[in-house]
Motif scaffolding. Structure first.
Motif, PDB file in Angstrom:
ATOM      1  N   ASP A  65       0.872  -1.182   0.000  1.00  0.00           N
ATOM      2  CA  ASP A  65       0.000   0.000   0.000  1.00  0.00           C
ATOM      3  C   ASP A  65       0.905   1.227   0.000  1.00  0.00           C
ATOM      4  O   ASP A  65       1.380   1.670   1.041  1.00  0.00           O
ATOM      5  N   LEU A  66       1.141   1.791  -1.181  1.00  0.00           N
ATOM      6  CA  LEU A  66       2.165   2.823  -1.327  1.00  0.00           C
ATOM      7  C   LEU A  66       1.815   4.122  -0.615  1.00  0.00           C
ATOM      8  O   LEU A  66       2.701   4.880  -0.216  1.00  0.00           O
ATOM      9  N   THR A  67       0.532   4.418  -0.447  1.00  0.00           N
ATOM     10  CA  THR A  67       0.139   5.670   0.209  1.00  0.00           C
ATOM     11  C   THR A  67      -0.253   5.478   1.666  1.00  0.00           C
ATOM     12  O   THR A  67      -0.442   6.459   2.389  1.00  0.00           O
ATOM     13  N   ARG A  80      -4.755   1.166   5.912  1.00  0.00           N
ATOM     14  CA  ARG A  80      -4.834   0.916   7.364  1.00  0.00           C
ATOM     15  C   ARG A  80      -5.918   1.791   8.000  1.00  0.00           C
ATOM     16  O   ARG A  80      -6.643   1.347   8.882  1.00  0.00           O
ATOM     17  N   GLY A  81      -6.015   3.042   7.555  1.00  0.00           N
ATOM     18  CA  GLY A  81      -7.065   3.911   8.077  1.00  0.00           C
ATOM     19  C   GLY A  81      -8.449   3.418   7.709  1.00  0.00           C
ATOM     20  O   GLY A  81      -9.380   3.475   8.523  1.00  0.00           O
ATOM     21  N   VAL A  82      -8.600   2.913   6.480  1.00  0.00           N
ATOM     22  CA  VAL A  82      -9.879   2.351   6.048  1.00  0.00           C
ATOM     23  C   VAL A  82     -10.249   1.141   6.909  1.00  0.00           C
ATOM     24  O   VAL A  82     -11.396   0.989   7.338  1.00  0.00           O
ATOM     25  N   LEU A  83      -9.276   0.282   7.175  1.00  0.00           N
ATOM     26  CA  LEU A  83      -9.546  -0.919   7.968  1.00  0.00           C
ATOM     27  C   LEU A  83      -9.786  -0.592   9.435  1.00  0.00           C
ATOM     28  O   LEU A  83     -10.499  -1.341  10.136  1.00  0.00           O
ATOM     29  N   ASP A  84      -9.245   0.519   9.915  1.00  0.00           N
ATOM     30  CA  ASP A  84      -9.543   0.942  11.286  1.00  0.00           C
ATOM     31  C   ASP A  84     -11.040   1.195  11.448  1.00  0.00           C
ATOM     32  O   ASP A  84     -11.618   0.915  12.512  1.00  0.00           O
ATOM     33  N   GLU A 143       0.821  -6.906   4.119  1.00  0.00           N
ATOM     34  CA  GLU A 143       1.308  -6.294   2.881  1.00  0.00           C
ATOM     35  C   GLU A 143       2.481  -7.099   2.342  1.00  0.00           C
ATOM     36  O   GLU A 143       3.468  -7.323   3.036  1.00  0.00           O
ATOM     37  N   LEU A 144       2.364  -7.519   1.094  1.00  0.00           N
ATOM     38  CA  LEU A 144       3.438  -8.222   0.405  1.00  0.00           C
ATOM     39  C   LEU A 144       4.264  -7.207  -0.386  1.00  0.00           C
ATOM     40  O   LEU A 144       3.909  -6.032  -0.446  1.00  0.00           O
ATOM     41  N   GLU A 194      -7.453   9.247  -0.982  1.00  0.00           N
ATOM     42  CA  GLU A 194      -6.333   8.931  -0.094  1.00  0.00           C
ATOM     43  C   GLU A 194      -5.359   7.927  -0.701  1.00  0.00           C
ATOM     44  O   GLU A 194      -4.165   7.967  -0.423  1.00  0.00           O
ATOM     45  N   GLY A 195      -5.896   7.022  -1.516  1.00  0.00           N
ATOM     46  CA  GLY A 195      -5.039   5.995  -2.107  1.00  0.00           C
ATOM     47  C   GLY A 195      -4.544   6.322  -3.496  1.00  0.00           C
ATOM     48  O   GLY A 195      -3.684   5.624  -4.032  1.00  0.00           O
TER      49      GLY A 195
END
Length: 423
Positions: free
Chosen positions: A46-48, A52-56, A71-72, A342-343
């Motif tokens: 996830d370059l940006t 993580r904020g979305v999943l929060d 993240e791979l 955001e992404g």
């Protein structure tokens, strides 16, 4: 003797329990389609950092069914390799897989991902072509999450000086690349022509823009030996042979080609939308001097390869109900808006492309929407990885050594038939 009988019964119970657990792992997962609980989402880098904020937001509302993000590496080949290793071993380590759209057919045919119920997702709000990337043999195996389509970037300042418009056809592109680019010390046109996944996309775009195909029937038939497909391959082969596609472009991936354009060395560039903001940054030599239009084709606008990713449920997941609901959450309109803002990734919700506020921030959205609507999925095949490698190897060799179209088609047909059979 009594202790021996007791020990024997205990050993038998343990053996049955172990066999039952092994059976659950090797066969139908213990949780099944109604299983609930914590889940893991696996994705490329996830370059940006937006995800993580979305999943929060999910975790705050589902304290007993929290999602862990894995993240791979950024490289698509490495992401696929690590996912396939887990899936082939029938591991339930990953519950939700964020997979490249081109892998859906392969993963579905292998039984690694579960079919999903289309009624659970807002597919009617999506751009129509993206849904096709998530189907295999008439069934929905994943849910579109991010889309993408190639754009033609051009130097609008240079074309304005020449009184020329951005090209809509291959002939116009060729003429401008041959005549205008040299006057300004630039190369004419480049895409992504190094032998990797980007070359497969570029080849597919050229062929389908001409009305042809490389494979048909869910990858069961090789169809590259047709007049339309030959016309598409000739567009690329002739471009290198005649020099308006420079030899150095055969070493370009996305970033190398973007930097060439951004440094003012290219008149025309085929690339994904992510390049727009970077080329318009203050440090860019072409900031404010370029535009983007749909890819050209033989007689008008062409057809891009659909990029992006789909969300799928691991067939071995023990918490498939939660996994499916997480996918529903990630494909809501509010999250899709964050995917873009955001992404910096193109969302799958159609209405976002005409939202006035978003269009002000991302001026290329209307052009990108036209590109996505005219795009087609990359080669659909249960053997996608092998097919893509064959296309890359044959086409790069042909471009590098300036092979004829006839020789290229003959070799490509032969190698693809060896992979998928004669249909």
């Amino acid at each position: 003797m009594r202790w021996k009988r007791a020990a024997g019964r205990a050993l038998l119970v343990c053996s049955l329990l172990f066999a039952g657990q092994a059976g659950a792992r090797a066969g139908e997962p213990a949780g099944g389609p109604d299983g609930r609980g914590p889940v893991t989402l696996v994705t490329g880098g996830d370059l940006t950092g937006y995800l993580r904020g979305v999943l929060d937001g999910w975790n705050d509302r589902h304290p007993r069914e929290k999602v862990t993000l894995v993240e791979l590496p950024d490289a698509a080949d490495e992401v696929r390799a690590q996912m396939v290793t887990e899936l082939r071993s029938r591991s339930d380590r990953f519950d939700v897989l964020n997979i490249d759209v081109a892998w859906t057919s392969e993963f579905a045919a292998a039984g690694w991902i579960k079919p999903v119920n289309s009624a659970q997702f807002p597919l009617k709000h999506f751009l129509p072509p993206v849904v096709d990337t998530a189907t295999f043999r008439g069934r929905l195996y994943a849910v579109p999450y991010v889309t993408n389509a190639g754009l033609l970037y051009y130097r609008k300042d240079v074309l304005a000086r020449e009184g020329a418009r951005p090209p809509r056809t291959w002939a116009e592109l060729e003429r401008l690349a041959k005549t205008v680019a040299p006057k300004y010390g630039m190369d004419g046109y480049a895409g992504q022509f190094l032998p990797y996944e980007g070359l497969t996309a570029n080849v597919g775009e050229a062929v389908q823009s001409a009305g042809g195909s490389v494979l048909a029937g869910e990858g069961a038939r090789v169809t590259v030996d047709s007049p339309a497909a030959r016309r598409g391959l000739s567009f690329l082969l002739d471009g290198v042979r005649e020099g308006w596609i420079p030899q150095r472009a055969l070493t370009y991936k996305e970033e190398e080609s973007r930097k060439a354009f951004q440094d003012g060395r290219l008149l025309f560039l085929r690339n994904w939308p992510y390049a727009y903001a970077l080329a318009n940054a203050r440090s860019s030599k072409v900031a404010g001097k370029f535009g983007a239009v749909p890819l050209p084709g033989p007689d008008g606008p062409g057809s891009s390869a659909l990029g992006g990713s789909n969300l799928a449920v691991n067939a071995q997941s023990r918490h498939q109900k939660t996994a499916t609901e997480l996918i529903s959450y990630l494909t809501t309109e509010s999250v899709q808006r964050r995917v873009l803002t955001e992404g910096a990734l193109p969302p799958v919700w159609a209405d976002l492309y005409s939202d006035p506020e978003l269009v002000r921030r991302f001026p290329y959205l209307p052009t990108l929407k036209r590109g996505v609507l005219a795009a087609k999925p990359r080669l659909k095949s249960p053997h996608y990885d092998q097919v893509s490698l064959a296309v890359q190897a044959v086409m790069h060799d042909a471009l590098l050594h300036r092979r004829s179209t006839d020789a290229t088609v003959a070799r490509l047909t032969r190698e693809l038939r060896a992979i998928v059979g004669r249909g």
